[in-house]
Design a protein around this motif. Structure first.
Motif, PDB file in Angstrom:
ATOM      1  N   PHE A  23       0.848  -1.187   0.000  1.00 23.43           N
ATOM      2  CA  PHE A  23       0.000   0.000   0.000  1.00 23.43           C
ATOM      3  C   PHE A  23       0.885   1.238   0.000  1.00 23.43           C
ATOM      4  O   PHE A  23       2.029   1.200   0.456  1.00 23.43           O
TER       5      PHE A  23
ATOM      6  N   SER B  97       0.731   5.691   0.586  1.00 20.40           N
ATOM      7  CA  SER B  97       0.058   6.970   0.787  1.00 20.40           C
ATOM      8  C   SER B  97      -0.189   7.577  -0.592  1.00 20.40           C
ATOM      9  O   SER B  97       0.601   7.377  -1.518  1.00 20.40           O
TER      10      SER B  97
ATOM     11  N   LEU C  96      -3.858   4.154  -0.741  1.00 16.74           N
ATOM     12  CA  LEU C  96      -4.641   4.433   0.457  1.00 16.74           C
ATOM     13  C   LEU C  96      -5.541   5.639   0.205  1.00 16.74           C
ATOM     14  O   LEU C  96      -5.276   6.454  -0.681  1.00 16.74           O
TER      15      LEU C  96
ATOM     16  N   ALA D  58      -4.069   7.861   6.342  1.00 19.51           N
ATOM     17  CA  ALA D  58      -4.870   6.638   6.455  1.00 19.51           C
ATOM     18  C   ALA D  58      -4.228   5.617   7.389  1.00 19.51           C
ATOM     19  O   ALA D  58      -4.915   4.877   8.091  1.00 19.51           O
TER      20      ALA D  58
ATOM     21  N   LYS E 166      -4.779   0.364  12.626  1.00 22.74           N
ATOM     22  CA  LYS E 166      -4.924   0.566  11.182  1.00 22.74           C
ATOM     23  C   LYS E 166      -4.073  -0.432  10.395  1.00 22.74           C
ATOM     24  O   LYS E 166      -4.507  -0.973   9.373  1.00 22.74           O
TER      25      LYS E 166
ATOM     26  N   HIS F 265      -5.238  -3.815   7.790  1.00 20.17           N
ATOM     27  CA  HIS F 265      -4.769  -4.036   6.423  1.00 20.17           C
ATOM     28  C   HIS F 265      -3.936  -5.310   6.293  1.00 20.17           C
ATOM     29  O   HIS F 265      -3.704  -5.784   5.183  1.00 20.17           O
TER      30      HIS F 265
ATOM     31  N   VAL G 144       3.983  -0.751   3.553  1.00 27.06           N
ATOM     32  CA  VAL G 144       3.330   0.543   3.393  1.00 27.06           C
ATOM     33  C   VAL G 144       4.404   1.582   3.089  1.00 27.06           C
ATOM     34  O   VAL G 144       5.329   1.779   3.876  1.00 27.06           O
TER      35      VAL G 144
ATOM     36  N   THR H 160       5.288   5.266   3.027  1.00 26.26           N
ATOM     37  CA  THR H 160       4.647   6.277   3.862  1.00 26.26           C
ATOM     38  C   THR H 160       5.578   7.451   4.150  1.00 26.26           C
ATOM     39  O   THR H 160       6.509   7.728   3.387  1.00 26.26           O
TER      40      THR H 160
END
Length: 209
Positions: free
Chosen positions: A105, A107, A126, A131, A140, A144, A153, A155
Motif C-alpha cells: 500500500f 500513501s 490508500l 490513512a 490501522k 490491512h 506501506v 509512507t
C-alpha cells in the motif's frame, strides 16, 4: 563501624541494582538499528517474512520541494536522484524478500506513489495521507494485514515515528529518505517492532552479511 560499613555496602548494592534495572528497561524498549551491525540475516526477519508475519514501513525518497536536485516530475514528487536510489533500494530489497506473498500500500501523495512504483512496481492506493498514521496506527496496520501475508506501506517519516511511539519504544531515530521500519505480528492484536534500517545500509547481496 561495622554497621556503618554494612549500611554503605547495602546502599551501594541497591544503587547498582537500580541502575541495572533501569538499563535493562531502556534497552528492552529500544529499537535495534540493523545498519549499525549488519544483522539483517540473523534478526529473524527472513524467516518471519517467509511465514508472512512482517509489516514493513518505507519512507518515500527525496522530496523535490525540499531539494535543489532536479525533479523527476511534479515538484511535489521526488527528485531524479531519489528515483535512482529507489530503484537501487528495490533491487536490494527483492534480493532478500520475495514480494509474491506481500500486499503493498502507499500513501496517495505524489512522492510516495513515485517511490512505490519505482521501488516495488506495485501498490494499492490508500484513501488519504493519514490513512495509516496517528495514535491508532497499530489498529490501522492490523486491519490491512492479512494472515500469512506480509504488508508493506510506503509512507512518511511522521507515520513511522507514530508506530515507534505507539509501540512504547524508546528511539531517537530520524528516518532518512528510503528508510525501513520492520515489525512483526505477534497475534491478531499485537505488533512488535523489530528494527530500523537506512536505505544506504542494505547490503547488496544476502551472502555479504
Amino acid at each position: 563501624m561495622p554497621n556503618i560499613t554494612l549500611s554503605k555496602a547495602i546502599l551501594i548494592a541497591g544503587l547498582i541494582g537500580a541502575i541495572f534495572c533501569a538499563y535493562e528497561a531502556l534497552t528492552k524498549n529500544t529499537v535495534e538499528n540493523l545498519g549499525s551491525n549488519k544483522k539483517l540475516s540473523s534478526s529473524g526477519l527472513l524467516e518471519n517474512w517467509r511465514n508472512g508475519n512482517v509489516i514493513l514501513l518505507i519512507r518515500h525518497e527525496e522530496r523535490c520541494d525540499r531539494s535543489n536536485n532536479p525533479c523527476l516530475g511534479p515538484d511535489n514528487g521526488i527528485t531524479v536522484l531519489g528515483s535512482e536510489r529507489a530503484k537501487e533500494e528495490g533491487t536490494r530489497l527483492k534480493s532478500y524478500f520475495e514480494l509474491d506473498n506481500t500486499d503493498v500500500f502507499t500513501s496517495p501523495t505524489t512522492r510516495t506513489v513515485q517511490t512505490s512504483d519505482i521501488m516495488l512496481g506495485k501498490a494499492s492506493l490508500l484513501s488519504e495521507r493519514e490513512a495509516i498514521c496517528g495514535n491508532d496506527i497499530i489498529d490501522k496496520l492490523l486491519k490491512h494485514k492479512i494472515i500469512s501475508r506480509n504488508l508493506i506501506v510506503v509512507t512518511h517519516n511522521t507515520c513511522m515515528k507514530d508506530l515507534i511511539r505507539s509501540s512504547g519504544q524508546q528511539h531517537s531515530w530520524r528516518p532518512e529518505y528510503g528508510s525501513l521500519l520492520f515489525a512483526i505480528t505477534k497475534n491478531k492484536n499485537e505488533i512488535q517492532i523489530v528494527a530500523t534500517l537506512n536505505a544506504v545500509d542494505i547490503p547488496k547481496y544476502p551472502s555479504s552479511i
